[in-house]
Design a protein around this motif. Structure first.
Motif, PDB file in Angstrom:
ATOM      1  N   SER A  82     -27.313  -0.580  -5.756  1.00  0.00           N
ATOM      2  CA  SER A  82     -27.335  -1.694  -6.705  1.00  0.00           C
ATOM      3  C   SER A  82     -26.563  -1.343  -7.971  1.00  0.00           C
ATOM      4  CB  SER A  82     -28.768  -2.119  -7.026  1.00  0.00           C
ATOM      5  OG  SER A  82     -29.447  -1.106  -7.719  1.00  0.00           O
ATOM      6  N   LEU A  83     -26.624  -0.078  -8.394  1.00  0.00           N
ATOM      7  CA  LEU A  83     -25.832   0.339  -9.554  1.00  0.00           C
ATOM      8  C   LEU A  83     -24.335   0.243  -9.258  1.00  0.00           C
ATOM      9  CD1 LEU A  83     -27.772   3.451 -10.908  1.00  0.00           C
ATOM     10  CD2 LEU A  83     -27.420   1.287 -12.091  1.00  0.00           C
ATOM     11  N   LEU A  84     -23.940   0.677  -8.071  1.00  0.00           N
ATOM     12  CA  LEU A  84     -22.523   0.598  -7.700  1.00  0.00           C
ATOM     13  C   LEU A  84     -22.055  -0.856  -7.615  1.00  0.00           C
ATOM     14  CD1 LEU A  84     -22.398   3.399  -5.001  1.00  0.00           C
ATOM     15  CD2 LEU A  84     -21.286   3.425  -7.241  1.00  0.00           C
ATOM     16  N   LYS A  85     -22.904  -1.719  -7.090  1.00  0.00           N
ATOM     17  CA  LYS A  85     -22.559  -3.136  -7.003  1.00  0.00           C
ATOM     18  C   LYS A  85     -22.397  -3.727  -8.399  1.00  0.00           C
ATOM     19  CE  LYS A  85     -24.168  -7.516  -5.141  1.00  0.00           C
ATOM     20  NZ  LYS A  85     -25.251  -8.220  -4.449  1.00  0.00           N
ATOM     21  N   ARG A  86     -23.327  -3.407  -9.303  1.00  0.00           N
ATOM     22  CA  ARG A  86     -23.248  -3.922 -10.672  1.00  0.00           C
ATOM     23  C   ARG A  86     -22.010  -3.375 -11.374  1.00  0.00           C
ATOM     24  NH1 ARG A  86     -23.632  -8.007 -13.850  1.00  0.00           N
ATOM     25  NH2 ARG A  86     -24.149  -7.463 -15.977  1.00  0.00           N
ATOM     26  N   GLU A  87     -21.679  -2.107 -11.111  1.00  0.00           N
ATOM     27  CA  GLU A  87     -20.482  -1.511 -11.702  1.00  0.00           C
ATOM     28  C   GLU A  87     -19.232  -2.297 -11.291  1.00  0.00           C
ATOM     29  OE1 GLU A  87     -18.330   2.840 -12.030  1.00  0.00           O
ATOM     30  OE2 GLU A  87     -19.427   2.343 -10.202  1.00  0.00           O
ATOM     31  N   MET A  88     -19.138  -2.635 -10.021  1.00  0.00           N
ATOM     32  CA  MET A  88     -17.980  -3.390  -9.539  1.00  0.00           C
ATOM     33  C   MET A  88     -17.940  -4.795 -10.150  1.00  0.00           C
ATOM     34  SD  MET A  88     -16.330  -1.243  -7.839  1.00  0.00           S
ATOM     35  CE  MET A  88     -15.073  -2.339  -7.248  1.00  0.00           C
ATOM     36  N   GLU A  89     -19.094  -5.430 -10.295  1.00  0.00           N
ATOM     37  CA  GLU A  89     -19.146  -6.762 -10.906  1.00  0.00           C
ATOM     38  C   GLU A  89     -18.661  -6.712 -12.352  1.00  0.00           C
ATOM     39  OE1 GLU A  89     -23.256  -7.779 -10.534  1.00  0.00           O
ATOM     40  OE2 GLU A  89     -23.043  -8.510  -8.479  1.00  0.00           O
ATOM     41  N   ILE A  90     -19.112  -5.715 -13.085  1.00  0.00           N
ATOM     42  CA  ILE A  90     -18.721  -5.585 -14.490  1.00  0.00           C
ATOM     43  C   ILE A  90     -17.235  -5.299 -14.607  1.00  0.00           C
ATOM     44  CG2 ILE A  90     -18.992  -4.181 -16.570  1.00  0.00           C
ATOM     45  CD1 ILE A  90     -21.955  -3.907 -15.816  1.00  0.00           C
ATOM     46  N   LYS A  91     -16.722  -4.423 -13.761  1.00  0.00           N
ATOM     47  CA  LYS A  91     -15.282  -4.130 -13.798  1.00  0.00           C
ATOM     48  C   LYS A  91     -14.463  -5.394 -13.541  1.00  0.00           C
ATOM     49  CE  LYS A  91     -15.306   0.742 -12.522  1.00  0.00           C
ATOM     50  NZ  LYS A  91     -14.914   1.734 -11.513  1.00  0.00           N
ATOM     51  N   ARG A  92     -14.919  -6.206 -12.591  1.00  0.00           N
ATOM     52  CA  ARG A  92     -14.210  -7.453 -12.287  1.00  0.00           C
ATOM     53  C   ARG A  92     -14.248  -8.392 -13.498  1.00  0.00           C
ATOM     54  NH1 ARG A  92     -15.715 -12.293 -11.104  1.00  0.00           N
ATOM     55  NH2 ARG A  92     -17.883 -11.721 -10.773  1.00  0.00           N
ATOM     56  N   LEU A  93     -15.409  -8.516 -14.133  1.00  0.00           N
ATOM     57  CA  LEU A  93     -15.528  -9.368 -15.312  1.00  0.00           C
ATOM     58  C   LEU A  93     -14.651  -8.867 -16.458  1.00  0.00           C
ATOM     59  CD1 LEU A  93     -19.375 -10.007 -15.335  1.00  0.00           C
ATOM     60  CD2 LEU A  93     -17.586 -11.718 -14.979  1.00  0.00           C
ATOM     61  N   ILE A  94     -14.630  -7.560 -16.662  1.00  0.00           N
ATOM     62  CA  ILE A  94     -13.816  -6.987 -17.733  1.00  0.00           C
ATOM     63  C   ILE A  94     -12.331  -7.240 -17.483  1.00  0.00           C
ATOM     64  CG2 ILE A  94     -13.033  -4.776 -18.696  1.00  0.00           C
ATOM     65  CD1 ILE A  94     -15.965  -3.866 -18.651  1.00  0.00           C
ATOM     66  N   ARG A  95     -11.892  -7.047 -16.241  1.00  0.00           N
ATOM     67  CA  ARG A  95     -10.478  -7.321 -15.916  1.00  0.00           C
ATOM     68  C   ARG A  95     -10.134  -8.783 -16.188  1.00  0.00           C
ATOM     69  NH1 ARG A  95     -11.366  -4.049 -11.368  1.00  0.00           N
ATOM     70  NH2 ARG A  95     -11.657  -5.895 -10.085  1.00  0.00           N
ATOM     71  N   GLN A  96     -11.024  -9.687 -15.790  1.00  0.00           N
ATOM     72  CA  GLN A  96     -10.770 -11.113 -16.009  1.00  0.00           C
ATOM     73  C   GLN A  96     -10.732 -11.432 -17.503  1.00  0.00           C
ATOM     74  OE1 GLN A  96     -10.039 -13.496 -13.632  1.00  0.00           O
ATOM     75  NE2 GLN A  96      -9.515 -14.690 -15.435  1.00  0.00           N
ATOM     76  N   MET A  97     -11.630 -10.835 -18.266  1.00  0.00           N
ATOM     77  CA  MET A  97     -11.647 -11.084 -19.713  1.00  0.00           C
ATOM     78  C   MET A  97     -10.388 -10.528 -20.377  1.00  0.00           C
ATOM     79  SD  MET A  97     -15.646 -10.628 -20.724  1.00  0.00           S
ATOM     80  CE  MET A  97     -15.503 -11.461 -22.312  1.00  0.00           C
ATOM     81  N   GLU A  98      -9.909  -9.384 -19.905  1.00  0.00           N
ATOM     82  CA  GLU A  98      -8.662  -8.836 -20.442  1.00  0.00           C
ATOM     83  C   GLU A  98      -7.495  -9.761 -20.115  1.00  0.00           C
ATOM     84  OE1 GLU A  98      -8.628  -4.953 -18.695  1.00  0.00           O
ATOM     85  OE2 GLU A  98      -9.826  -4.079 -20.307  1.00  0.00           O
ATOM     86  N   PHE A  99      -7.474 -10.276 -18.898  1.00  0.00           N
ATOM     87  CA  PHE A  99      -6.421 -11.205 -18.493  1.00  0.00           C
ATOM     88  C   PHE A  99      -6.453 -12.466 -19.357  1.00  0.00           C
ATOM     89  CE2 PHE A  99      -4.955 -14.782 -15.847  1.00  0.00           C
ATOM     90  CZ  PHE A  99      -3.657 -14.351 -15.578  1.00  0.00           C
ATOM     91  N   ASP A 100      -7.664 -12.937 -19.673  1.00  0.00           N
ATOM     92  CA  ASP A 100      -7.823 -14.134 -20.502  1.00  0.00           C
ATOM     93  C   ASP A 100      -7.746 -13.827 -21.994  1.00  0.00           C
ATOM     94  OD1 ASP A 100      -8.173 -15.619 -18.188  1.00  0.00           O
ATOM     95  OD2 ASP A 100     -10.368 -15.554 -18.291  1.00  0.00           O
ATOM     96  N   GLN A 101      -7.442 -12.594 -22.333  1.00  0.00           N
ATOM     97  CA  GLN A 101      -7.299 -12.126 -23.712  1.00  0.00           C
ATOM     98  C   GLN A 101      -8.579 -12.324 -24.519  1.00  0.00           C
ATOM     99  OE1 GLN A 101      -3.691 -13.663 -25.400  1.00  0.00           O
ATOM    100  NE2 GLN A 101      -2.427 -12.764 -23.806  1.00  0.00           N
ATOM    101  N   LEU A 102      -9.699 -11.969 -23.914  1.00  0.00           N
ATOM    102  CA  LEU A 102     -10.997 -12.066 -24.574  1.00  0.00           C
ATOM    103  C   LEU A 102     -11.558 -10.687 -24.895  1.00  0.00           C
ATOM    104  CD1 LEU A 102     -12.563 -14.850 -22.314  1.00  0.00           C
ATOM    105  CD2 LEU A 102     -11.648 -15.121 -24.622  1.00  0.00           C
ATOM    106  N   HIS A 103     -10.673  -9.694 -24.992  1.00  0.00           N
ATOM    107  CA  HIS A 103     -11.105  -8.319 -25.174  1.00  0.00           C
ATOM    108  C   HIS A 103     -11.695  -8.029 -26.559  1.00  0.00           C
ATOM    109  CE1 HIS A 103      -6.763  -8.597 -25.883  1.00  0.00           C
ATOM    110  NE2 HIS A 103      -7.025  -7.842 -26.920  1.00  0.00           N
ATOM    111  N   SER A 104     -11.653  -8.979 -27.475  1.00  0.00           N
ATOM    112  CA  SER A 104     -12.269  -8.754 -28.785  1.00  0.00           C
ATOM    113  C   SER A 104     -13.630  -9.437 -28.907  1.00  0.00           C
ATOM    114  CB  SER A 104     -11.340  -9.252 -29.898  1.00  0.00           C
ATOM    115  OG  SER A 104     -11.141 -10.644 -29.753  1.00  0.00           O
ATOM    116  N   SER A 105     -14.098 -10.055 -27.831  1.00  0.00           N
ATOM    117  CA  SER A 105     -15.378 -10.768 -27.889  1.00  0.00           C
ATOM    118  C   SER A 105     -16.561  -9.809 -27.793  1.00  0.00           C
ATOM    119  CB  SER A 105     -15.475 -11.806 -26.768  1.00  0.00           C
ATOM    120  OG  SER A 105     -15.689 -11.178 -25.533  1.00  0.00           O
TER     121      SER A 105
END
Length: 60
Positions: A10-33
């Protein structure tokens, strides 16, 4: 599956989910939120937990 293995999975699954969200936020230029920063902190916490579990080794 042992409880420790389920926890790790479950930790590994959550890690992958967070990484995906972070990549999407970086793509959307939300890295300062605040959400981006909180996700980064949670990711670091999960990585630390996984590393400490690996350092402990398998439990008998």
């Amino acid at each position: 599956m042992k409880p420790e293995e389920k926890d790790k999975a479950s930790l590994l699954k959550r890690e992958m989910e967070i990484k995906r969200l972070i990549r999407q936020m970086e793509f959307d230029q939300l890295h300062s939120s605040t959400v981006y920063k909180n996700l980064g902190q949670e990711l670091n916490s999960i990585k630390h937990e996984l590393m400490s579990r690996e350092a402990e080794g398998p439990k008998k």
